[in-house]
Design an enzyme around this catalytic site. Sequence first.
Site, mmCIF file in Angstrom:
data_model
loop_
_atom_site.group_PDB
_atom_site.id
_atom_site.type_symbol
_atom_site.label_atom_id
_atom_site.label_comp_id
_atom_site.label_asym_id
_atom_site.label_seq_id
_atom_site.Cartn_x
_atom_site.Cartn_y
_atom_site.Cartn_z
ATOM 1 N N ARG A 15 0.788 -1.070 -0.089
ATOM 2 C CA ARG A 15 -0.057 0.031 0.133
ATOM 3 C C ARG A 15 0.906 1.127 0.010
ATOM 4 N NH1 ARG A 15 -3.660 -1.295 5.193
ATOM 5 N NH2 ARG A 15 -1.637 -2.430 5.697
ATOM 6 N N LYS A 74 1.685 2.062 7.671
ATOM 7 C CA LYS A 74 1.977 1.399 8.719
ATOM 8 C C LYS A 74 2.969 2.172 9.777
ATOM 9 C CE LYS A 74 0.687 -2.348 9.569
ATOM 10 N NZ LYS A 74 -0.542 -2.582 10.507
ATOM 11 N N TYR A 93 -1.190 4.308 10.736
ATOM 12 C CA TYR A 93 -1.459 3.401 11.890
ATOM 13 C C TYR A 93 -0.397 3.010 12.731
ATOM 14 C CZ TYR A 93 -5.602 2.148 8.918
ATOM 15 O OH TYR A 93 -6.864 2.181 8.248
ATOM 16 N N HIS A 95 -0.592 1.566 16.367
ATOM 17 C CA HIS A 95 -0.766 0.330 16.995
ATOM 18 C C HIS A 95 0.305 0.121 18.134
ATOM 19 C CE1 HIS A 95 -3.906 -1.030 14.464
ATOM 20 N NE2 HIS A 95 -3.066 -0.937 13.411
ATOM 21 N N GLU A 117 -5.911 4.704 13.900
ATOM 22 C CA GLU A 117 -7.107 3.960 14.568
ATOM 23 C C GLU A 117 -7.811 4.398 15.616
ATOM 24 O OE1 GLU A 117 -2.949 2.798 16.262
ATOM 25 O OE2 GLU A 117 -3.530 3.510 14.203
ATOM 26 N N ASP A 268 -2.850 -6.829 15.074
ATOM 27 C CA ASP A 268 -2.402 -5.713 15.273
ATOM 28 C C ASP A 268 -2.254 -5.189 16.675
ATOM 29 O OD1 ASP A 268 -1.266 -4.967 12.706
ATOM 30 O OD2 ASP A 268 -3.533 -4.385 11.831
#
Length: 368
Positions: A15, A74, A93, A95, A117, A268
């Site tokens: 991505r 990411k 993101y 996480h 998120e 995740d």
Amino acid sequence: MIIGVPKEIKNNENRVSITPAGVFTLCKAGHQVYIETKAGIGSGFSDDEYKNVGAKVCTCDEVFAQSDLIVKVKEYLECEYKFLREDQIVFTYLHIANDLPFAQALIDSKTTAIAYETVEFNHDLPLLTPMSEVAGRMAVQIGANMLQKGNGGSGLLLGGVPGVMPAKVVIIGGGKVGLNAAKIACGLGASVEVFDISAKRMAYIDDISNGSIHTIYNNEYSLQETLKTADLVIGAVLIPGAKAPKLVTEDMVKTMKEGSAIVDVAIDQGGCIETCDRITTHDNPVFVKHGVLHYSVANMPGAVPRTSTVALSNATLPYILKLADKGLGALRDDPGFMKGLNTYQGYFTCKAVAKALGDKYKDFSEFL
């Protein structure tokens, strides 16, 4: 503002955080976009497409060095920690509730980090939703493939055929991931059960499916009993910003049928299935424990990058534009956007993250 778009380097992560259409919008608004060469190749976007809409295509080092705002898909990998710095905003993101080294790197560098998120809008998670939809739908495809005998599964066709019972799919969590998984599994003809604790959510799922998706109140006894006859289990539990609770214990997995399969979409955030004790990759996604196949890839949507990139960019672009126009003022103006702020000036600014990591929380208002 200068917005930087690095190439993703996580295993099989194809991505990219912004499409050419997104770059066009940002440049038209008076901002500059620096994108790493070949950042969009995995999603089918060439360097020329980005150049043609105003982006500057450059090296990885230039992207990180020149940009005020870094927009990724990411989390940073260890080799990227060196790029973190105090005068830069990172939007991706994160996480970090399940990634102490990265969390510590953000704190040590005093980077301003905003997590897709945990951004909220009308009690929803708008930047997590598109990838939850992708992952939920993928989970069923992946599970169906795992059940094939040649892949180590029990040899079941998910939907069965006339005269033969379909496979039993158990989905833990009726949120965005769970609902999308249920839709696909039901559409393929499987017998589908969704476990949740929200009566309102279960009523909604029952209503839209005309009862073809069975909903069950999630308690330990009911879950352990149904897992004994499950063919495919999908973990789809989310607590925004926090580590996922371990709802399926190892003892429960031991009672499952040999050749059955588990897909833990919650990996995740640490995973909601105890035996998913490792993060796998698209290169080697499946392992077997107690005779049950386990899939615990942390970047599932990376396997369908064209769909995922366009869906993600559509959702994030309005927020990127707000940050580019107003900087952190965009957070002050929008309480839901403010909830995306995870670290600032060496402190955790998201309660769920701070609690998960056992560290102190400091509200952003204290800095003003």
